[in-house]
Scaffold this motif. Structure first.
Motif, PDB file in Angstrom:
ATOM      1  N   THR A 704       0.827  -1.211   0.000  1.00 41.95           N
ATOM      2  CA  THR A 704       0.000   0.000   0.000  1.00 41.95           C
ATOM      3  C   THR A 704       0.857   1.255   0.000  1.00 41.95           C
ATOM      4  O   THR A 704       0.550   2.240  -0.678  1.00 41.95           O
ATOM      5  N   LEU A 705       1.944   1.230   0.778  1.00 36.85           N
ATOM      6  CA  LEU A 705       2.885   2.344   0.829  1.00 36.85           C
ATOM      7  C   LEU A 705       4.121   1.981   0.012  1.00 36.85           C
ATOM      8  O   LEU A 705       4.566   0.832   0.019  1.00 36.85           O
ATOM      9  N   PHE A 706       4.665   2.953  -0.676  1.00 36.92           N
ATOM     10  CA  PHE A 706       5.837   2.665  -1.487  1.00 36.92           C
ATOM     11  C   PHE A 706       7.052   2.475  -0.588  1.00 36.92           C
ATOM     12  O   PHE A 706       7.306   3.288   0.308  1.00 36.92           O
ATOM     13  N   PRO A 707       7.809   1.405  -0.807  1.00 38.56           N
ATOM     14  CA  PRO A 707       9.007   1.156   0.019  1.00 38.56           C
ATOM     15  C   PRO A 707      10.176   2.020  -0.455  1.00 38.56           C
ATOM     16  O   PRO A 707      10.987   1.597  -1.270  1.00 38.56           O
ATOM     17  N   TRP A 708      10.247   3.233   0.058  1.00 40.43           N
ATOM     18  CA  TRP A 708      11.283   4.165  -0.388  1.00 40.43           C
ATOM     19  C   TRP A 708      12.675   3.593  -0.125  1.00 40.43           C
ATOM     20  O   TRP A 708      12.962   3.088   0.954  1.00 40.43           O
ATOM     21  N   ASP A 709      13.534   3.682  -1.109  1.00 40.62           N
ATOM     22  CA  ASP A 709      14.921   3.262  -0.981  1.00 40.62           C
ATOM     23  C   ASP A 709      15.746   4.489  -0.636  1.00 40.62           C
ATOM     24  O   ASP A 709      15.885   5.404  -1.449  1.00 40.62           O
ATOM     25  N   LEU A 710      16.279   4.530   0.575  1.00 36.82           N
ATOM     26  CA  LEU A 710      17.009   5.715   1.025  1.00 36.82           C
ATOM     27  C   LEU A 710      18.268   5.974   0.198  1.00 36.82           C
ATOM     28  O   LEU A 710      18.797   7.081   0.214  1.00 36.82           O
ATOM     29  N   LYS A 711      18.740   4.951  -0.510  1.00 36.48           N
ATOM     30  CA  LYS A 711      19.938   5.114  -1.332  1.00 36.48           C
ATOM     31  C   LYS A 711      19.604   5.582  -2.752  1.00 36.48           C
ATOM     32  O   LYS A 711      20.501   5.918  -3.523  1.00 36.48           O
ATOM     33  N   SER A 712      18.326   5.623  -3.084  1.00 35.07           N
ATOM     34  CA  SER A 712      17.930   5.952  -4.456  1.00 35.07           C
ATOM     35  C   SER A 712      18.231   7.405  -4.783  1.00 35.07           C
ATOM     36  O   SER A 712      18.044   8.301  -3.957  1.00 35.07           O
ATOM     37  N   THR A 713      18.695   7.627  -5.990  1.00 31.63           N
ATOM     38  CA  THR A 713      18.915   8.995  -6.470  1.00 31.63           C
ATOM     39  C   THR A 713      17.856   9.412  -7.486  1.00 31.63           C
ATOM     40  O   THR A 713      17.950  10.485  -8.071  1.00 31.63           O
ATOM     41  N   TYR A 714      16.864   8.556  -7.707  1.00 33.41           N
ATOM     42  CA  TYR A 714      15.787   8.855  -8.664  1.00 33.41           C
ATOM     43  C   TYR A 714      14.452   9.122  -7.973  1.00 33.41           C
ATOM     44  O   TYR A 714      13.716  10.022  -8.363  1.00 33.41           O
ATOM     45  N   ILE A 715      14.130   8.322  -6.962  1.00 30.18           N
ATOM     46  CA  ILE A 715      12.829   8.420  -6.305  1.00 30.18           C
ATOM     47  C   ILE A 715      13.054   8.681  -4.826  1.00 30.18           C
ATOM     48  O   ILE A 715      13.746   7.904  -4.143  1.00 30.18           O
ATOM     49  N   ARG A 716      12.473   9.759  -4.315  1.00 33.04           N
ATOM     50  CA  ARG A 716      12.631  10.124  -2.911  1.00 33.04           C
ATOM     51  C   ARG A 716      11.318  10.669  -2.386  1.00 33.04           C
ATOM     52  O   ARG A 716      10.595  11.359  -3.110  1.00 33.04           O
ATOM     53  N   CYS A 717      11.006  10.364  -1.145  1.00 34.02           N
ATOM     54  CA  CYS A 717       9.769  10.890  -0.549  1.00 34.02           C
ATOM     55  C   CYS A 717       9.966  12.380  -0.262  1.00 34.02           C
ATOM     56  O   CYS A 717      10.821  12.754   0.547  1.00 34.02           O
ATOM     57  N   PRO A 718       9.205  13.255  -0.919  1.00 31.40           N
ATOM     58  CA  PRO A 718       9.402  14.700  -0.721  1.00 31.40           C
ATOM     59  C   PRO A 718       8.847  15.159   0.612  1.00 31.40           C
ATOM     60  O   PRO A 718       8.061  14.457   1.266  1.00 31.40           O
ATOM     61  N   SER A 719       9.247  16.356   0.993  1.00 28.64           N
ATOM     62  CA  SER A 719       8.878  16.869   2.319  1.00 28.64           C
ATOM     63  C   SER A 719       7.658  17.779   2.285  1.00 28.64           C
ATOM     64  O   SER A 719       7.330  18.389   3.302  1.00 28.64           O
ATOM     65  N   PHE A 720       6.959  17.859   1.144  1.00 31.67           N
ATOM     66  CA  PHE A 720       5.826  18.779   1.036  1.00 31.67           C
ATOM     67  C   PHE A 720       4.756  18.530   2.096  1.00 31.67           C
ATOM     68  O   PHE A 720       4.079  19.440   2.544  1.00 31.67           O
ATOM     69  N   PHE A 721       4.579  17.266   2.457  1.00 31.04           N
ATOM     70  CA  PHE A 721       3.434  16.904   3.303  1.00 31.04           C
ATOM     71  C   PHE A 721       3.846  16.582   4.741  1.00 31.04           C
ATOM     72  O   PHE A 721       3.077  15.993   5.500  1.00 31.04           O
ATOM     73  N   ASP A 722       5.068  16.968   5.131  1.00 31.85           N
ATOM     74  CA  ASP A 722       5.529  16.678   6.492  1.00 31.85           C
ATOM     75  C   ASP A 722       4.665  17.370   7.537  1.00 31.85           C
ATOM     76  O   ASP A 722       4.503  16.880   8.653  1.00 31.85           O
ATOM     77  N   LYS A 723       4.105  18.523   7.169  1.00 27.74           N
ATOM     78  CA  LYS A 723       3.277  19.283   8.119  1.00 27.74           C
ATOM     79  C   LYS A 723       1.840  19.360   7.621  1.00 27.74           C
ATOM     80  O   LYS A 723       1.202  20.405   7.662  1.00 27.74           O
ATOM     81  N   LEU A 724       1.345  18.232   7.117  1.00 25.70           N
ATOM     82  CA  LEU A 724      -0.005  18.188   6.568  1.00 25.70           C
ATOM     83  C   LEU A 724      -1.027  18.586   7.623  1.00 25.70           C
ATOM     84  O   LEU A 724      -1.066  18.021   8.722  1.00 25.70           O
ATOM     85  N   ALA A 725      -1.870  19.580   7.304  1.00 29.37           N
ATOM     86  CA  ALA A 725      -2.862  20.081   8.255  1.00 29.37           C
ATOM     87  C   ALA A 725      -4.232  19.489   7.948  1.00 29.37           C
ATOM     88  O   ALA A 725      -4.639  19.409   6.790  1.00 29.37           O
ATOM     89  N   LYS A 726      -4.928  19.039   8.982  1.00 25.27           N
ATOM     90  CA  LYS A 726      -6.288  18.520   8.802  1.00 25.27           C
ATOM     91  C   LYS A 726      -7.277  19.653   8.584  1.00 25.27           C
ATOM     92  O   LYS A 726      -8.295  19.476   7.922  1.00 25.27           O
ATOM     93  N   GLU A 727      -6.994  20.815   9.154  1.00 23.46           N
ATOM     94  CA  GLU A 727      -7.879  21.970   9.031  1.00 23.46           C
ATOM     95  C   GLU A 727      -7.053  23.166   8.553  1.00 23.46           C
ATOM     96  O   GLU A 727      -5.854  23.249   8.816  1.00 23.46           O
ATOM     97  N   PRO A 728      -7.697  24.121   7.866  1.00 25.60           N
ATOM     98  CA  PRO A 728      -6.954  25.311   7.432  1.00 25.60           C
ATOM     99  C   PRO A 728      -6.501  26.123   8.638  1.00 25.60           C
ATOM    100  O   PRO A 728      -7.166  26.163   9.673  1.00 25.60           O
ATOM    101  N   VAL A 729      -5.335  26.736   8.506  1.00 31.38           N
ATOM    102  CA  VAL A 729      -4.793  27.531   9.606  1.00 31.38           C
ATOM    103  C   VAL A 729      -4.625  28.965   9.139  1.00 31.38           C
ATOM    104  O   VAL A 729      -4.503  29.244   7.947  1.00 31.38           O
ATOM    105  N   SER A 730      -4.602  29.869  10.094  1.00 34.00           N
ATOM    106  CA  SER A 730      -4.378  31.274   9.750  1.00 34.00           C
ATOM    107  C   SER A 730      -2.952  31.441   9.249  1.00 34.00           C
ATOM    108  O   SER A 730      -2.015  30.864   9.815  1.00 34.00           O
ATOM    109  N   PRO A 731      -2.769  32.216   8.173  1.00 34.46           N
ATOM    110  CA  PRO A 731      -1.414  32.413   7.632  1.00 34.46           C
ATOM    111  C   PRO A 731      -0.492  33.023   8.680  1.00 34.46           C
ATOM    112  O   PRO A 731      -0.872  33.945   9.408  1.00 34.46           O
ATOM    113  N   GLN A 732       0.701  32.483   8.770  1.00 36.51           N
ATOM    114  CA  GLN A 732       1.672  32.984   9.728  1.00 36.51           C
ATOM    115  C   GLN A 732       2.398  34.200   9.153  1.00 36.51           C
ATOM    116  O   GLN A 732       2.642  34.284   7.941  1.00 36.51           O
ATOM    117  N   PRO A 733       2.748  35.154  10.000  1.00 33.95           N
ATOM    118  CA  PRO A 733       3.475  36.322   9.499  1.00 33.95           C
ATOM    119  C   PRO A 733       4.871  35.921   8.999  1.00 33.95           C
ATOM    120  O   PRO A 733       5.455  34.937   9.459  1.00 33.95           O
TER     121      PRO A 733
END
Length: 951
Positions: A704-733
């Motif tokens: 179900t989840l992709f088995p990321w290879d930490l040694k891979s130079t082609y496919i890497r899990c990006p960090s876009f969703f590390d702080k995924l929010a369940k609800e919208p938040v007020s924009p920070q200054p």
């Protein structure tokens, strides 16, 4: 399900189990005057109206297109998405990363799937490491021991080539046929690779060694990526992966993926598409609304969000009259494109109507639609008509589905007819093109840009004889212009004179690869042979197809034997006559030409015709369409008026004129659809269904989840969703931000986004070197788009980047706390370690150029929180919002210079708790300066996306 227009759902006539939104009845008289392309937008808005992404007001704005065009933005929810691997892999990596984020947040990762059907075509991975079966410094694919033999790149080995056939025909191909099979017009070849056929026997040959080796390299070099694609096809719903070696994205989209009408659980609606390939527009030739968009917009659509577009102007292109009898498809297509280029259709929809549309085959229409970048239109739409339906029938569409399709299109008034009606579509403007005005041309006698109308050919050549020697003239004395030189050849006497043809070559390269023009040559040859016409034996005739596919459709349509009868035999696959690779003329002919100082001619359907290029004694060379090459060869001279002079004498002694043997467009379309298209599509569908051996044998995980290879130079899990929010938040200054880059006007996505090869001195190269790769193994940024570490380092790495801090083009900037000049990535990385946010200052038209997702993703991962620019390219602005970067605009008349900014200050930007469209914000600098900017968040949807930190 949530649409307020559900009462408009009806059963379809004789098919009560089929349901659809009756938008024709819903829209009333206004709907009847909408262009067909806008009707598709309207149906989509009605079907997808949910009160948030698509509102009732959006649907009404589209219905009021006549008064709202160019004034409002509307959402569009396409029926499907097409991705190619370079631009599509970041989207699929993001979906894999979303599953990780949802799992980490306590959710069910299985629920993470594209909401919109997506077809993923792997067509941008092939590189040419081998040509002519010889290695071209092929890099070691994938890394590792460079001494590994080629055989280990793939579990499949290239098959040894068969010994060539050497019979009396001169065949040197690895076929096993005898003479009895030569010129068999009924043979139907496989459509795997080219060349497909032995050019002499028309029998299948094994896959060329070059093709096999390049494919082997492709699978070796891109194994990680291909395994990821295959995993995606297994675990995600709504994803279909078209494996390598199948075809190009836009071609597969046209020939295999297109539905014209979607049917989901007996519910019908128009097919429509957005894609990450600029050639997505080709499908408009089938009556399918579609255009190319960027990676972030594509991802948003896959997540169930609409594409936003300004309600466009629609230019109606009315085709009238009948094309001249000698005008080919190429003549017509290029003439229409020329008119559209002159009409200024940039940024608009083009829609075709009028009695002349029915004269265009689907191949003609898709060519015109595919060339939108040539004339600047968003798309060129050909509504579905009887020509389209006949084409679909020949491509193997199920008869029952076609009947339902036709009934549905009639019900929602999306089926175009040539019959006039009291309620015709209305357009923003109308461009009229009379097909009758399109006449065929040839180019010559010395330069390809010197065009001559065929009707003027005889008089023009006469003028060339009179003119002084130069770009056109030959300066032949008047008393010698009618000289005749007798010559004996093969026991017969012939007479040579100025304008006589001695070389005639049918070549299907570049603009002559359209099936209709090659078929026209074949059908003309068939009629000529049946009428008793011949080509003089001293004329050096040849047929050089651009690929085995050309031979295939000439063979399957039964015209190849007739071309051969006139001397146009297949000589092979490759550049020949154009580049001077013509066999020497017979000695007697050469001597006669030189003796009489004859201006002998060559006629070819290639691209180059410089004086003396074909043969040193052939001084006049003309480029012509394939059927005209055959016609001039039969005539034996260019000094002929086809209207008043015969080509020759037939079996019965009667004069045969060109008009007597020239195939009609109806004949051409019939042969093209029934013999060529049906055969091609049958083979393609079989190929799609079977896949290929390498892909079928490729192992891929099924978790179900992709088995990321930490040694891979082609496919890497990006960090876009590390702080995924369940609800919208007020924009920070944004507090005390440094300026990462101070840029000028017209900064393009090429300046921002990583593209092309990876420079050895770049930050990305340093990263890959630290991973143990050599420069030969770097591959390209496009191939490594699934690795955010490479792509982030490649952001703003363009050597043409002009940063005002540096004062000269270089991918450098200043890290102000230390005062050091560094690579942009190194400076950004240092700022992030220090916890200092960064912004970008820019001038006018920031983000120009083709839409690229990494032009927004890259800056985001560099820590950029906002861009302050004088103006933005519209698509890039929306991409910045989609990734969570605030697009801020200086007030009109203001810019960093007028505000006295140096870029060395620190900037603070305060966002209010509640955002509103087009609001203004205060910006404070560390020097005490305060100024206001406009937040380019233009609607509630963009505000919501920004609050979530991007889509």
């Amino acid at each position: 399900p949530g649409s307020p227009y559900q009462p408009a759902i009806e059963a379809l006539g004789n098919y009560p189990q089929k349901k659809f939104y009756n938008v024709s009845k819903l829209g009333g008289a206004k709907y009847d005057t909408l262009p067909y392309s806008i009707r598709v937008l309207f149906e989509s808005s009605i079907r997808n109206c949910d009160g948030f992404f698509v509102k009732e007001s959006d649907a009404m704005n589209i219905l009021d297109w006549k008064t709202k065009q160019n004034n409002v933005e509307v959402p569009f929810c396409p029926a499907r998405v097409v991705l190619q691997d370079f631009t599509g892999i970041p989207a699929m990596v993001d979906f894999a990363a979303m599953r990780e984020a949802v799992r980490n947040a306590g959710g069910d990762p299985v629920k993470v799937n594209p909401a919109c059907p997506a077809d993923f075509t792997v067509d941008h991975s092939l590189q040419i490491d081998f040509s002519k079966c010889a290695i071209q410094n092929a890099p070691n694919p994938g890394g590792g021991d460079s001494q590994k033999p080629m055989a280990k790149l793939s579990p499949l080995k290239a098959q040894p080539r068969k010994l060539p056939c050497r019979d009396q025909t001169g065949c040197r191909g690895p076929c096993s046929a005898g003479d009895s099979s030569r010129n068999s017009g009924q043979f139907s070849a496989q459509i795997e690779n080219t060349p497909i056929l032995c050019p002499f026997h028309l029998q299948p040959v094994p896959e060329p060694e070059t093709v096999l080796k390049n494919q082997e390299m492709e699978f070796g070099r891109n194994r990680e990526r291909l395994q990821f694609f295959k995993w995606s096809s297994k675990v995600f719903k709504n994803i279909s992966v078209i494996p390598p070696e199948t075809g190009m994205a836009h071609q597969v989209n046209l020939e295999y993926l297109s539905r014209v009408v979607f049917e989901v659980k007996d519910f019908l609606y128009p097919d429509s598409v957005v894609g990450t390939d600029s050639h997505t527009t080709m499908v408009n030739g089938l009556g399918i609304l579609g255009w190319g968009v960027g990676g972030i917009e594509t991802e948003a659509v896959m997540l169930g969000m609409p594409v936003m577009l300004t309600l466009p102007e629609v230019v109606g292109c009315e085709l009238t009259g009948t094309a001249g009898p000698l005008a080919t498809s190429i003549d017509i297509v290029l003439s229409i494109i020329k008119h559209l280029r002159q009409a200024d259709v940039s940024g608009k929809f083009v829609e075709f109507f009028g009695s002349g549309v029915s004269q265009l085959s689907v191949a003609d229409r898709t060519t015109i639609a595919n060339m939108c970048p040539e004339y600047g239109a968003i798309l060129s739409f050909f509504p579905v008509d009887n020509v389209t339906l006949k084409h679909l029938k020949h491509t193997g569409f199920d008869k029952a589905k076609l009947e339902v399709m036709e009934a549905y299109l009639k019900a929602v008034k999306l089926l175009r007819t040539d019959e006039s009606s009291s309620t015709e579509p209305e357009y923003s403007q109308v461009v009229q093109i009379s097909l009758s005005s399109i006449i065929p041309y040839v180019s010559g006698p010395k330069r390809s840009q010197d065009r001559v109308a065929v009707i003027n050919m005889k008089s023009d050549f006469q003028a060339c004889l009179n003119e002084k020697s130069g770009v056109k003239g030959f300066q032949i004395a008047v008393e010698k212009q009618n000289d005749i030189i007798p010559v004996q050849y093969e026991g017969n006497e012939y007479k040579l004179s100025h304008g006589c043809i001695v070389i005639a070559a049918v070549i299907s390269c570049t603009n002559n690869c359209n099936p209709s023009v090659m078929l026209a040559a074949g059908l003309l040859a068939k009629k000529a042979v049946e009428a008793g016409l011949v080509v003089k034996p001293y004329i050096r005739t040849s047929l050089s197809p651009g690929s085995g596919m050309v031979t295939h459709y000439l063979s399957s349509s039964g015209v190849l034997p007739y071309l051969s009868k006139l001397g146009f035999e297949v000589v092979g696959y490759g550049c020949s006559t154009c580049v001077g690779n013509t066999a020497p003329l017979p000695e007697a002919i050469r001597n006669a030409i030189k003796q009489g100082d004859i201006i002998a001619c060559g006629v070819l359907s290639g691209t180059k015709n410089f004086e003396g290029r074909l043969c040193d004694c052939v001084r006049a060379n003309y480029l012509a369409s394939p059927p005209l090459v055959v016609a001039y060869a039969i005539a034996g001279t260019v000094r002929i008026d086809f209207e008043t002079e015969p080509l020759g004498t037939g079996f019965d002694g009667k004069s045969i004129y060109l008009r007597d043997i020239w195939p009609t467009r109806r004949e051409l379309h019939t042969v093209e659809e029934e013999c060529v298209v049906s055969s091609m599509f049958k083979e393609l569908k079989e190929k799609m269904e079977k896949g290929n051996k390498r892909w079928n044998l490729l192992e891929a995980p099924e978790s179900t989840l992709f088995p990321w290879d930490l040694k891979s130079t082609y496919i890497r899990c990006p960090s876009f969703f590390d702080k995924l929010a369940k609800e919208p938040v007020s924009p920070q200054p944004i507090e005390n931000a440094h300026v990462l880059l101070y840029l000028g006007d017209s900064v393009t996505t090429d300046h921002i986004s990583p593209a092309g090869s990876i420079a050895r001195s770049s930050a990305a190269a340093k990263y890959l070197t630290n991973k143990g790769l050599t420069p030969r193994e770097f591959n390209s940024y496009g191939a490594r788009r699934g690795n955010d570490a490479v792509m982030t380092r490649g952001t703003f790495a363009n050597i043409k980047l002009l940063n005002k801090f540096i004062g000269k083009p270089a991918p450098k900037t200043i890290h102000f706390p230390s005062g050091q000049t560094l690579d942009v990535f190194e400076a950004a990385e240092w700022y992030q370690k220090e916890g200092i946010p960064v912004i970008i200052l820019a001038g006018k038209k920031y983000g120009l150029g083709s839409s690229r997702d990494w032009a927004a993703k890259g800056p985001f991962l560099l820590g950029v929180k906002a861009v302050l620019a004088e103006s933005y390219e519209k698509v890039h602005r929306s991409q910045l919002i989609g990734i969570g970067i605030a697009p801020l605009q200086f007030f009109p008349g203001e810019n960093p210079s007028t505000l006295g900014l140096t870029g060395r200050e620190q900037f603070s930007i305060l966002f209010p708790p509640e955002l509103s469209p087009g609001m203004t914000l205060d910006v404070k600098t560390s020097t005490g300066k305060v100024f206001r900017v406009i937040a380019l968040l233009e609607n509630d949807m963009e505000i919501t996306i920004y609050k979530y930190g991007g889509s």
